[in-house]
Design a protein around this motif. Structure first.
Motif, short mmCIF file in Angstrom:
data_model
loop_
_atom_site.label_atom_id
_atom_site.label_comp_id
_atom_site.label_asym_id
_atom_site.label_seq_id
_atom_site.Cartn_x
_atom_site.Cartn_y
_atom_site.Cartn_z
N PHE A 12 0.84 -1.21 0.00
CA PHE A 12 0.00 0.00 0.00
C PHE A 12 0.87 1.25 0.00
CE2 PHE A 12 -4.63 -0.77 1.31
CZ PHE A 12 -4.68 -2.01 0.68
N THR A 13 2.10 1.12 -0.49
CA THR A 13 3.00 2.27 -0.55
C THR A 13 2.59 3.19 -1.70
OG1 THR A 13 4.62 1.40 -2.12
CG2 THR A 13 4.82 0.65 0.17
N PRO A 14 3.11 4.42 -1.73
CA PRO A 14 2.76 5.33 -2.84
C PRO A 14 3.16 4.78 -4.21
CG PRO A 14 3.75 6.56 -1.04
CD PRO A 14 3.91 5.11 -0.70
N SER A 15 4.18 3.93 -4.26
CA SER A 15 4.64 3.39 -5.55
C SER A 15 4.03 2.03 -5.87
CB SER A 15 6.17 3.28 -5.56
OG SER A 15 6.61 2.40 -4.55
N SER A 16 3.28 1.45 -4.94
CA SER A 16 2.72 0.11 -5.14
C SER A 16 1.67 0.12 -6.24
CB SER A 16 2.09 -0.41 -3.85
OG SER A 16 3.04 -0.56 -2.84
N PHE A 17 1.70 -0.90 -7.07
CA PHE A 17 0.74 -0.99 -8.16
C PHE A 17 -0.70 -1.11 -7.65
CE2 PHE A 17 3.74 -2.71 -11.68
CZ PHE A 17 3.99 -1.41 -12.10
N PHE A 18 -0.92 -1.87 -6.58
CA PHE A 18 -2.29 -2.09 -6.12
C PHE A 18 -3.00 -0.76 -5.86
CE2 PHE A 18 -5.54 -2.29 -2.92
CZ PHE A 18 -6.37 -3.30 -3.41
N ALA A 19 -2.40 0.08 -5.04
CA ALA A 19 -3.03 1.35 -4.68
C ALA A 19 -3.27 2.23 -5.92
CB ALA A 19 -2.16 2.09 -3.67
N ARG A 20 -2.29 2.28 -6.79
CA ARG A 20 -2.40 3.15 -7.97
C ARG A 20 -3.42 2.63 -8.98
NH1 ARG A 20 3.73 2.93 -9.18
NH2 ARG A 20 3.28 4.22 -11.01
N LEU A 21 -3.48 1.29 -9.12
CA LEU A 21 -4.49 0.72 -10.02
C LEU A 21 -5.89 0.96 -9.49
CD1 LEU A 21 -2.75 -2.65 -10.93
CD2 LEU A 21 -3.30 -0.81 -12.54
N ALA A 22 -6.06 0.83 -8.16
CA ALA A 22 -7.38 1.07 -7.57
C ALA A 22 -7.79 2.52 -7.76
CB ALA A 22 -7.35 0.71 -6.09
N MET A 23 -6.86 3.44 -7.55
CA MET A 23 -7.17 4.86 -7.75
C MET A 23 -7.54 5.14 -9.20
SD MET A 23 -4.51 7.01 -5.32
CE MET A 23 -3.00 6.22 -5.84
N LEU A 24 -6.82 4.49 -10.13
CA LEU A 24 -7.10 4.67 -11.55
C LEU A 24 -8.50 4.19 -11.90
CD1 LEU A 24 -5.92 5.41 -14.40
CD2 LEU A 24 -5.22 3.01 -14.57
N SER A 25 -8.89 3.04 -11.37
CA SER A 25 -10.20 2.47 -11.68
C SER A 25 -11.34 3.28 -11.09
CB SER A 25 -10.29 1.03 -11.18
OG SER A 25 -9.56 0.18 -12.03
N TYR A 26 -11.16 3.72 -9.84
CA TYR A 26 -12.20 4.52 -9.19
C TYR A 26 -12.18 5.98 -9.66
CZ TYR A 26 -13.15 0.85 -5.69
OH TYR A 26 -13.51 -0.31 -5.04
N ASP A 27 -11.04 6.39 -10.25
CA ASP A 27 -10.81 7.79 -10.59
C ASP A 27 -10.96 8.67 -9.35
OD1 ASP A 27 -10.15 9.93 -12.20
OD2 ASP A 27 -12.21 10.29 -12.87
N LYS A 28 -10.40 8.16 -8.25
CA LYS A 28 -10.46 8.85 -6.96
C LYS A 28 -9.08 8.77 -6.31
CE LYS A 28 -15.06 9.49 -6.76
NZ LYS A 28 -15.74 10.78 -6.56
N ASP A 29 -8.92 9.50 -5.18
CA ASP A 29 -7.64 9.46 -4.48
C ASP A 29 -7.55 8.25 -3.55
OD1 ASP A 29 -9.24 10.12 -2.31
OD2 ASP A 29 -8.52 12.18 -2.16
N PHE A 30 -6.39 8.07 -2.92
CA PHE A 30 -6.16 6.89 -2.08
C PHE A 30 -7.06 6.89 -0.86
CE2 PHE A 30 -3.22 4.33 0.78
CZ PHE A 30 -3.60 3.13 0.22
N SER A 31 -7.42 8.06 -0.38
CA SER A 31 -8.34 8.16 0.76
C SER A 31 -9.66 7.47 0.43
CB SER A 31 -8.58 9.63 1.12
OG SER A 31 -9.50 9.75 2.18
N TYR A 32 -10.14 7.63 -0.80
CA TYR A 32 -11.39 7.00 -1.23
C TYR A 32 -11.22 5.48 -1.28
CZ TYR A 32 -15.40 5.76 -4.13
OH TYR A 32 -16.56 5.20 -4.61
N VAL A 33 -10.08 5.00 -1.77
CA VAL A 33 -9.82 3.57 -1.82
C VAL A 33 -9.86 2.98 -0.41
CG1 VAL A 33 -8.14 1.78 -2.43
CG2 VAL A 33 -8.46 3.76 -3.93
N LEU A 34 -9.23 3.66 0.55
CA LEU A 34 -9.25 3.20 1.93
C LEU A 34 -10.67 3.17 2.48
CD1 LEU A 34 -6.12 5.11 3.31
CD2 LEU A 34 -6.30 2.66 2.89
N ASP A 35 -11.47 4.16 2.14
CA ASP A 35 -12.89 4.16 2.55
C ASP A 35 -13.59 2.90 2.06
OD1 ASP A 35 -12.73 6.59 3.84
OD2 ASP A 35 -13.65 7.74 2.20
N GLN A 36 -13.33 2.54 0.81
CA GLN A 36 -14.01 1.39 0.22
C GLN A 36 -13.64 0.08 0.92
OE1 GLN A 36 -16.49 2.03 -2.14
NE2 GLN A 36 -15.83 4.03 -1.40
#
Length: 347
Positions: free
Chosen positions: A311-335
């Motif tokens: 879940f680091t800033p460079s990790s693919f998981f976090a960045r792919l999730a943000m890309l799909s949701y078109d939201k920031d990482f805070s939103y991904v954590l909410d989900q």
């Protein structure tokens, strides 16, 4: 306000990566929604007392000295949370590899009766042990590398001959249960195979020997469960290494990221559906990163599933999730927090 306990660190080779994940989670968690408490777990498995996050860019500042035995420190953690309402509390076990992705911490939290984000005990244990997950992929008819495995007690000349005759060189050798490509080697002859198996057995009691699949490894973030699953676009590391080893991932400056990874649209859709099917076959829920080989003849081979990816800033998981949701990482954590609470309350 929801109480969030972020457990991080742990006794694995990925301890420091967990620190980076914890820092990124702490910086992006919505402070208006959540009361964040951090609990550091050292390399001996001892828990720190819960502490508040103070703004920093140094993940190592989250490391705490712990002057309690393992049992006493865990008792302190239980005392900390025992009076909390489980329906308004969630645990984030940001512990990669051993202890965090093998079902250990999930079983502990199940016993305590508190909700947590991500996969449960069974799916975590299945995906952590690559031999077990390979067996499940095989039973489901998923395309994957040919493989054999051995325990230290069964590692003999006969096994070496089986690897040579049933799979053939070159081969990839890895510990069955370990993370971040530690202890993974490519081998091209018997002498290298013996050496690589001995190294793999330093990290786990079971060594996995696999066919080398020539192609691009792609990574897909998968979120949700059952019939409500999101599979993101793929990402990939482009490298001159024969396979994506630890050095290629973390140290080789010539390794290039491609996010999203450009592939034929029809093949991309197949890859995303394939990732979902592999995720479901292993009983995954919450989220995971599914790693797939995309061969030169456009075939898709399942490699492995990471049940708590970086879940680091460079990790693919976090960045792919943000890309799909078109939201920031805070939103991904909410989900993922909402998902963890929902699954707990649905039991």
């Amino acid at each position: 306000m929801i109480d969030v306990y972020l457990l991080f660190g742990g006794p694995s080779s990925e301890h420091d990566i967990a620190l980076r994940s914890a820092l990124n989670i702490s910086k992006n968690l919505n402070k208006e929604k959540y009361n964040l408490n951090l609990v550091y777990i050292n390399k001996e498995g001892c828990f720190s007392k819960a502490f508040a996050f103070e703004e920093t860019n140094d993940e190592f500042s989250l490391v705490k000295e712990i002057n309690y035995s393992k049992a006493e420190s865990i008792g302190n953690f239980i005392d900390e949370i025992k009076s909390l309402d489980p329906k308004n509390t969630v645990i984030i076990p940001a512990i990669h590899g051993t202890y965090g992705e093998d079902g250990t911490i999930q079983g502990f939290l199940d016993v305590l009766g508190f909700p947590y984000v991500g996969n449960g005990l069974l799916s975590s244990a299945i995906c952590m042990d690559k031999v077990t997950s390979n067996d499940i992929f095989y039973k489901n008819g998923f395309l994957q590398a040919k493989y054999l495995y051995t325990y230290k007690e069964g590692f003999d000349e006969k096994f070496i001959e089986r690897c040579e005759n049933e799979i053939g060189f070159p081969l990839i050798v890895k510990p069955s249960a370990n993370g971040s490509s530690v202890g993974v080697n490519k081998v091209e002859n018997k002498d290298q195979l013996v050496k690589a198996i001995n190294e793999a057995l330093k990290y786990d009691d079971k060594a996995l020997v696999e066919e080398l699949i020539v192609g691009q490894e792609i990574e897909i973030a998968v979120i949700g469960e059952k019939n409500n699953i999101l599979a993101t676009k793929p990402a990939a590391y482009l490298t001159n290494h024969i396979f994506l080893d630890y050095d290629a991932k973390y140290f080789d400056k010539q390794t290039i990221e491609e996010l999203p990874y450009k592939m034929d649209p029809k093949d991309e859709e197949k890859a995303r559906e394939f990732a979902k099917e592999c995720y479901k076959a292993c009983g995954c829920s919450g989220f995971a990163r599914v790693d797939i080989f995309y061969s030169k003849d456009r075939k898709l081979y399942i490699n492995e599933i990471n049940t708590f990816p970086g879940f680091t800033p460079s990790s693919f998981f976090a960045r792919l999730a943000m890309l799909s949701y078109d939201k920031d990482f805070s939103y991904v954590l909410d989900q993922i927090i909402e998902d963890g609470l929902r699954r707990f309350n649905d039991k």
